[in-house]
Scaffold this motif. Structure first.
Motif, PDB file in Angstrom:
ATOM      1  N   ALA A 175       0.831  -1.203   0.000  1.00 40.38           N
ATOM      2  CA  ALA A 175       0.000   0.000   0.000  1.00 40.38           C
ATOM      3  C   ALA A 175       0.868   1.257   0.000  1.00 40.38           C
ATOM      4  O   ALA A 175       0.508   2.276  -0.613  1.00 40.38           O
ATOM      5  N   ILE A 176       1.999   1.193   0.681  1.00 40.12           N
ATOM      6  CA  ILE A 176       2.904   2.349   0.625  1.00 40.12           C
ATOM      7  C   ILE A 176       3.321   2.582  -0.822  1.00 40.12           C
ATOM      8  O   ILE A 176       3.358   3.718  -1.303  1.00 40.12           O
ATOM      9  N   GLY A 177       3.619   1.487  -1.512  1.00 36.28           N
ATOM     10  CA  GLY A 177       4.044   1.607  -2.904  1.00 36.28           C
ATOM     11  C   GLY A 177       2.962   2.173  -3.808  1.00 36.28           C
ATOM     12  O   GLY A 177       3.145   3.198  -4.473  1.00 36.28           O
ATOM     13  N   THR A 178       1.823   1.529  -3.807  1.00 39.80           N
ATOM     14  CA  THR A 178       0.798   1.927  -4.777  1.00 39.80           C
ATOM     15  C   THR A 178       0.179   3.279  -4.439  1.00 39.80           C
ATOM     16  O   THR A 178      -0.016   4.111  -5.329  1.00 39.80           O
ATOM     17  N   VAL A 179      -0.120   3.501  -3.184  1.00 44.61           N
ATOM     18  CA  VAL A 179      -0.793   4.757  -2.830  1.00 44.61           C
ATOM     19  C   VAL A 179       0.140   5.953  -3.029  1.00 44.61           C
ATOM     20  O   VAL A 179      -0.291   7.017  -3.449  1.00 44.61           O
ATOM     21  N   THR A 180       1.422   5.757  -2.753  1.00 41.16           N
ATOM     22  CA  THR A 180       2.364   6.850  -3.005  1.00 41.16           C
ATOM     23  C   THR A 180       2.319   7.258  -4.472  1.00 41.16           C
ATOM     24  O   THR A 180       2.232   8.457  -4.792  1.00 41.16           O
TER      25      THR A 180
END
Ligand code: ADP
Ligand code: ADP
Ligand code: ADP
Lengths: 112, 444, 444, 444, 112, 112
Positions: free
Chosen positions: C47-52
Motif C-alpha cells: 500500500a505504501i508503494g501503490t498509494v504513493t
C-alpha cells in the motif's frame, strides 16, 4: 523389519545423511530432542552467575530397515556420528511388526 | 544562541539517522541464520561504539574544511581533536549529524561478511577504516576537498553532486564489503545450503521500516530551505516506493511470486539511489530513478551466485549498484532549478562525466584502501572464524549466546554443548567430559 | 524560504506518520497466524508503494482545494498532476504530510481480510480505492468539499469537525474492511480454530508502540498554534491511556484476565477515538472519550463471532466503532474555546447532528464505493486464495517464504513441500514426485 | 501563540520520550523467559495508563512550582487538578514532556521483579508510587523544592545538578526496585536455573535502540540554547558508546566473550550515567563517564548472585549504580562553562558534597517511601504470584496468553492445560477433567 | 498391545483426527519431525540461487492400541493420510511390552 | 533391554529427573509432543470467541534400561509424574533389540 533410532549430536546430521546415502538408504526421519548421558554436569557462567546445565540438544534420527540391512545401518550410524567423546549419544534398534508406505499401501520390506 | 527552526530540524534529524544503525542491525540480523543473528547485530552495535570515539577524537577534525589539509584528501586531524576549538554555537550539532553518517557507513559493510567474520578483527577494522577511508571520502566530497567546488577534481570537471552520500556512503560501503568478501572468502555452503535463508523476515521488515524512517533525516537533514526540504521529503518517499514495486515486479515475473524480503530490499535500494540525487530530481524523476534502482538491484543480487563471491546480505547488489545508479543518474535527471541541468533537461554532459568519474574514483580509492587495511588484519590475526565455529554459529562461538530461547520443551540451554568452544578453557578432564572434538582455542 | 518552526514540525510529523504504516504492519502481522504473517505485512508495504504513486500522480491534485471540482466530491485530478504547478514553498511538505494519511488508511483495511486475500487482487484494489474513495473523502472533509465550511453539507448543517481523520481515516477504513469481508468471506475455521490466535504478541505491542509514537504526528502535525499543539499532545496521550485501562477492565471483569493483546488494542481504540476530537476536547474530556472507546471496542470485537462475519483483526470493532464514537462525541464534548461548544458545554445540538450525519454519509459513501470497486475484482480475478493455499499459509503459497526459520533442528527449509504451489510449475514427472494433491495453478 | 523552534523541539522530544517506555518494555520483555515476556511488557504498558491519569489529575500539579507547598516536598495537588488553571500557552507542552518522565521512571522499577509479581498488585502500586514518590522527587529537584536553588538543601549546600534525572529517575527507580525485591523475594531457581536467560535478545537490542533514540529527547528536550543542545546531543551519543565498549571489555576479559546482552546493557548504563551530567561535562568527560559507568555496571550486575537478592533484570546494577556514578561524577567532571566547576576543573568540593548528599537523601527518601507503599500491598493482597503460576509462567497464569505461537506442528494452543488456573473457574466435574493439581484461585 | 507410528504430511492432522475419532480411538500423541523418502530432490530458487532441499516437514502421530484394534487403526491412519503422491509417508507398528495410564496406574489394555 | 517412553505433563520434567537420578538412571532423552487422551474437550474463551482445544502440550521422556531395571524405572516414572488427574499421560515399554553407545561402540547392557 527393524527401526533404528539414533540420538546424536545435531551437527552430525550432514555426516549421517551422507553415510546413509552412500550405503543406499532411501529415507529417514529427523526430529529434535535433548537429553543427557554421562556428559552431564557443565557449569556455565552467564552474566556473573554459574549455572549447571545438563539437558543438551540432540537430534533423533530414525531409519526403517529390513532385518538384513539393520546391522549395517546401525554401523553406518555409529561410524558417522562418532567423535569419541561423551555426548556422542545412543543408537538402538527395535523390532517392527508391520510397516506400510502410505502412498501405495505396500507392506513389509516393500514399504521401506 | 536561541534555537532556530533549521537547527531544531538538524537536532531531530541527527537522532533519526543514529536510529538507522540499529535499524540496519535488525535488517541484517533478520536476514542471517538464527545462529549468527546476534553476531550480525553486534557488528553494527560495535561500530557505533568505535566510530563514535574515532569521530569525537579525530574524525570530525579530519573531515572538516580548514586550510590545513593533506592533498585535498583529508584535513588536519588535530585541529579539532576531541571536539576542541569549535566556535560556532551550532558546530556540535553539525558534528552530531556527521558522526551518524560515519557510523552507518561502517556498519553497512558488515552485511557482506555475515556469519563468518571474527568479531575481534571486525572491531579492529572499524576504527581504522573510519579513519582512513570514510573520513577522507567525507572530506573530499563534503568538506571542501578533492571533489568539492574548491578541489582539483571539482574545478577540472565539475563539483560532484552528492547530496546525502551516494559516493561517500553507499558506493564506499559497497566496495569495502566486496573487498572483505574477496579476502575472507565465502560462507560454508554458499549457494547450496538452503538454511542460509533469512531466519526472521519480520525483523528484516522492521529494519527496513526504521531505515526508511531515519532516512528522512539522512536525506533532508541538510536541507537549506523549505522548498528543498519538501522536495527531498517527497523524493525520499517516492523513490523507495517505486523501487519496491520495481523489485517485486521482477520477482513476480522471474520467480512467480513477490517476496517480502524483496519488498524490504527494494525499499532500501530505492533509498540508496535517491540519496545523492534527492535534492536535484523532480518527484517524477524520483519515480524513474526508483524503478531503475529496484529493477537493477533485484537483478544484481542474483549475480553473486554466478560470479561466486558471497556478498551474504547483498551489500554490493543493493548499495554499490543502486549507489552508482543514483550517482550517475544525476547526470541525466538533474533539474535545472536545483543546480546544473542533466542531459534529459537540456544540460550538457559535463555533470554526467563528473558524476561517473567521481563514482569511479571512489571505487578505486575505497577498494585499494580497504585492501590495505583488511589484508594485514587477515594475515596477522585472521578475519575469519574457524569452520567449527561457523557450523556451531557465530552467536554461540563468539558471544556465548543464542538469539532465542523459546523452549517450551526441555532444552536446558542450547549454548552448552560448545562449552569449550566458548570459553576456550579445556582442562584435560573437561576435555573428556566435554562434547568437543578438538581443542581449538577461541577468540571472539 | 527559510524554515519556520511550524514547517519543521510538519516535516517531522510527516516522517512520524509514515512510520505508522510499517507499525501497522507489525501490529497486524503479529496478530495473524505465523504462516500468514508476511502476507499480512506485505499488504501494508505494498500500500505504501501503490498509494504513493497514486498520490504523487493524481491523488494530491484530487484532494486539494481549487475552483475546479466534481460536485464538491473531488477536485480536478490533473491540475497538479505529478505534483506540478505547486507554487507555495511549503506545498510539497503539505503533500508529504497528506500522502502518509492516504497510505495508512488503505493499509488499515487489510486487517479485515487477513490470511485469505489474494495478494494480486489487493495490489490492484489499493490504488483504485485510494483514488475513488480516499481522495474524495479527504477532499470533502479537509479539502474544501462537501462537508467543509464552504460545502453544501457544511453550510446546511455545520462544517464537520474532524481534525485528524475520524471519518476520513477510521470510519472510512472500517467500512471498507467490512465490505471486503462480506465479499470474500470468512477464514476457514473462523471462530472455531484456536490457532487463529496471534502468533507473536510482542510484535503486536511493537506495532502499537510505533502507532502511538507516530500518532503524535498524525494528530498534532496540523496544529496551528502552540496551545493547540499542547492540547493535542496531551489528548493523544490521555485518551489511549484511558482506553487501555477501559479495555483491560472489561477483560478483567468478563474473562477474568487482562491481556496484552487487549492493552495494545485498547491503545489503538483510544487513539482512533481521539483522532477527530483531539483539538476540541479538554484533557478530562479525552479521558472520558478514551474510556468510552476502550470499553465499547472491547465489547464490539466479540460481536463478530455472534454476527458471523470474520473481521479478522478487528478493523470494524476498533476503527469503525471507535471512529464513530470519536466523531459523534464531539457533539457532546467539544469545548467552546476551540470552536462550537458541545451539548455538555452548553452548546446546542447543531454540531451533534452534523457530526452524526457526516458519519452516516461517509459510511454510506464508502460502503457503496468499496463494493463497486471490490466486487468486480472478486468476480473477475478472485479476491480470495484457494482453500489449499489458505491451509498451507498465505506466506508460503503467495510469497514462497516463511516468516521464521529458527530450526536448530533439522528442517531443510519449511517452504519446500509446496514447491508446485509456489512456482506453479508442475512437470509431469515433478507432479509425481511432488507432494501435492492437485495441480491448481497459483497466482500470488 | 505561534510555534517557536524551541517549543517544536519540546513537542518532538516529548514523543521521543514517550516512545522510550514501550522501548523499555521490549528491553525488559526480551530479557525474561518466554513464558513471562508479555507480563513483563504489560508492567510497562499499564504504567503508561495509570501514571498518565495520575499526572493529568494531580501529579502535574504536585510537581509544579507554586507558592503553596508541603515542606518543600511537593506542591499543592489541587491547584492545577485536571490540568486546569494553566495560563502560559506552552504549559501543556511542558506537562506533556514531564509526564513521560514520570511514566518511564515507574516502568523502570518493574525490571527488578520480573516473572513473579502479581499484576493487580503492580497496577495498584504504580499510581500510588507515582504520587507519593515520583512527584515529590520531581518537585524537590526540578520544581523549586528542597534540592533546588530556592530550597533548604540547595541553599545550605548547593543546588543539585541533575539535568535530566539521575536522582529523580534512575536512583529513584533503582532503589524502589531493590525494596520491592526485598519484599517479594527471589524467583524460583534464581541463580541456578539456566532458563532464566533472555528469551529474545534481538528484542532486547530493539529495546535498547529505542531507548537510545528516545534518550536524545530525554536529555536534550529541556536544552535552553543551541550550544547546550549540541553538547547534550554529543554527550548522549558518546557516553553510551563508551559505556558499551567498557562493558564489553569487562566481559571479554572476565568471561572470554563480549555478549550482545552486554552491549545493550552497556548502552543503557552509559545513558543512565550521562543523564544528570549531560549539560555539564565535555565530550571527553562524557567518554570518561561512560567508560566508568559501563565497567562499574558490568561488575555490579554479577553482585546480586553473591548478595542473594534477585534484581532480575538489573535495575539496581544498571540504574542505581550508574545513576549514582553520573550524579556524583558531576562533582568531579563539571566544566566551568555550564555552571560550577567540578574538582577536576579547578572547582572546590561544594558541588561534590551537594551531589553526594542529594544522592543519599533520595536513596533514603525513596527507600522508606517505597517500603511504606509496597509492604502493606504485599501483606493485604499479596505482591507475588503463587509458585504454580510462576512455574506455568506469568503470561499464561495472569494474562491467559502466550507471547508466541509458531507451532508449524501440532499444538492446538499451548495455553490450555492451565484452564482453571487462568479462569479460576473449576467446576467439580471440570476439576476432574482438568489437568490441574490444585484449586488455587487466581487473580491477575 | 501395539504402538502405531505414522510419519505423515502435517496438513493431514485434521483428517487423521477425524478418522481416528470416528473409529473410536480415545487418545493420540503428535510431534514435529522432518525427513525424506523417495520424494527427495527438489530444487528451490530463492533470491537467484538454486538450492536442493530434501528434508521436508512431517508430523509424527502415535497411537497406542490393543492387538485387536491395531490393524484397523493402521488402516484408518493410512486411509486418512493418503494422497497418492510421494511424500505421503510411512506408518509402522511395534509391539508394546507394557503400557500404563499414569493417572490411575492401570496397566495393559485397560491403560489405553 | 527395554525402552521406556513416557508422555507426560511438561511441568513434571524436574520431578522426573530427580526421581530417575535418585534411582540411579544415568541418561534420558526428552522431546516435545502434544496430544490428547480422556482429558480432551476444553472450551477456551479468547477475545470473545469460544474455542475447543484438545491437543495439549506434553513432553516425551525416553529411558533406555536393562530388562531388570525396566520395571522399577517404569514405576519411578509413574510415581514422579502422577497428579491423579486426567492429562497425566501414558507410559509404555518396548523391547529393544540392540543398543549401542556411540562414543565407545559398547553394545547391550554395557551401552546403557
Ligand atoms: N539411558 C538413556 N536413555 C535414553 N537416552 C539416553 C540414555 N543415555 C543417554 N541418552 C541420550 O544420549 C545422549 C548422549 O548421551 P551420552 O552422554 O553420549 O551418553 P553416554 O556417554 O552415557 O553414552 C543424551 O543426551 C541422551 O539424549
Ligand atoms: N526408511 C525410512 N526410515 C524412516 N523414515 C522414513 C523412511 N522413508 C521415509 N521415511 C519418512 O517418511 C516420510 C515420507 O516419505 P515418502 O517420500 O513418502 O517415502 P516413500 O515414498 O519412500 O514411501 C519422509 O519424510 C520420512 O520422514
Ligand atoms: N491411545 C493413545 N495413544 C497415544 N498417546 C496417547 C493415547 N492416549 C493418551 N495419549 C497421550 O497421553 C497424553 C495424556 O493423556 P490422558 O488424558 O492422561 O490420557 P488418559 O486419561 O486417557 O490416560 C495425551 O496428551 C496423549 O499425548
Amino acid at each position: 523389519m527393524k527401526l533404528i533410532t539414533a540420538i546424536v549430536r545435531p551437527e552430525k546430521l550432514d555426516a549421517i545423511r551422507e553415510g546413509l546415502e552412500a550405503y543406499g538408504v532411501q529415507g529417514l526421519t529427523v526430529s529434535a530432542a535433548s537429553g543427557y548421558g554421562r556428559q552431564r554436569g557443565y557449569t556455565e557462567v552467564y552474566r556473573g552467575a554459574e549455572y549447571n546445565v545438563d539437558l543438551l540438544p540432540k537430534i533423533r534420527v530414525e531409519v526403517l530397515a529390513t532385518d538384513e540391512q539393520a546391522d549395517d545401518i546401525l554401523d553406518v550410524l555409529i561410524a558417522s556420528s562418532n567423535t569419541g567423546r561423551a555426548g556422542d549419544g545412543k543408537v538402538w534398534t527395535v523390532d517392527v511388526y508391520e510397516a506400510v508406505r502410505v502412498r501405495t499401501g505396500e507392506r513389509g520390506a516393500a514399504a521401506i | 544562541m536561541d534555537f532556530t527552526a533549521g537547527l531544531v530540524w538538524l537536532l531531530v534529524a541527527s537522532a533519526f539517522v543514529l536510529f538507522m544503525t540499529p535499524g540496519l542491525a535488525f535488517f541484517y540480523g533478520g536476514m542471517t541464520r538464527a545462529k549468527a543473528a546476534l553476531n550480525m547485530m553486534m557488528m553494527s552495535f560495535i561500530a557505533i561504539g568505535t566510530v563514535t570515539l574515532v569521530w569525537v577524537l579525530w574524525g570530525a577534525s579530519m573531515s572538516t574544511s580548514n586550510t590545513d589539509n593533506f592533498f585535498e584528501i583529508f584535513a588536519n586531524p588535530f585541529s579539532h581533536f576531541g571536539l576542541h576549538n569549535f566556535t560556532d554555537p551550532a558546530d556540535l550539532l553539525h558534528v552530531g549529524y556527521a558522526v551518524t553518517f560515519a557510523i552507518i557507513t561502517v556498519a553497512l559493510i558488515s552485511g557482506a561478511i555475515a556469519d563468518r567474520a571474527k568479531f575481534s578483527a571486525w572491531t579492529l577494522f572499524t576504527p581504522i577504516w573510519a579513519t582512513l577511508v570514510y573520513a577522507p571520502m567525507a572530506y573530499m566530497v563534503w568538506g571542501g576537498g578533492l571533489f568539492s567546488s574548491t578541489g582539483w577534481f571539482g574545478q577540472t570537471f565539475a563539483p560532484v553532486i552528492d547530496f546525502a552520500g551516494g559516493t561517500v556512503v553507499h558506493i564506499n560501503a559497497g566496495v569495502a564489503g566486496l573487498i572483505l568478501v574477496l579476502i575472507i572468502g565465502n560462507r560454508k555452503g554458499f549457494g547450496k545450503d538452503p538454511n542460509h535463508r533469512p531466519h526472521n523476515v519480520p525483523l528484516v521488515m522492521l529494519g527496513a521500516a526504521i531505515l526508511w524512517f531515519g532516512w528522512f533525516g539522512f536525506n533532508a537533514g541538510a536541507a537549506a530551505t523549505v522548498q528543498q526540504a519538501g522536495l527531498i521529503w517527497i523524493n525520499t518517499l517516492v523513490a523507495p516506493a517505486a523501487a519496491m514495486l520495481g523489485w517485486l515486479i521482477v520477482e513476480r515475473i522471474r520467480d512467480g511470486h513477490p517476496t517480502s524480503l524483496g519488498a524490504a530490499s527494494g525499499v532500501v535500494a530505492g533509498l540508496v539511489a535517491i540519496t545523492p540525487a534527492c535534492a536535484n530530481v523532480s518527484p517524477l524523476g524520483a519515480i524513474a530513478l526508483g524503478v531503475a534502482a529496484g529493477v537493477a538491484s533485484a537483478l544484481a543480487v542474483g549475480l553473486k551466485f554466478k560470479l561466486g563471491y558471497d556478498d551474504s546480505l547483498d551489500v554490493v547488489g543493493v548499495h554499490l549498484v543502486s549507489g552508482i545508479i543514483g550517482t550517475v543518474a544525476i547526470g541525466f535527471l538533474a533539474t535545472p532549478t536545483q543546480g546544473p541541468a542533466g542531459l534529459f533537461y537540456g544540460g550538457d554532459a559535463t555533470q554526467l562525466v563528473a558524476q561517473s568519474l567521481a563514482a569511479l574514483c571512489s571505487i578505486v580509492f575505497t577498494g585499494v584502501m580497504t585492501f590495505i587495511i583488511a589484508y594485514p588484519i587477515h594475515k596477522l590475526m585472521g578475519f575469519r572464524i574457524s569452520e567449527r565455529q561457523e557450523v556451531a554459529g557465530a552467536d554461540l562461538s563468539l558471544h556465548a549466546e543464542t538469539a532465542y530461547e523459546f523452549g517450551v520443551g526441555a532444552h536446558g540451554g542450547s549454548f552448552q554443548p560448545l562449552h569449550d568452544l566458548i570459553t576456550g578453557k579445556v582442562s584435560s578432564e573437561a576435555a573428556d567430559e566435554a562434547s568437543v572434538p578438538g581443542k581449538e582455542s577461541v577468540q571472539a
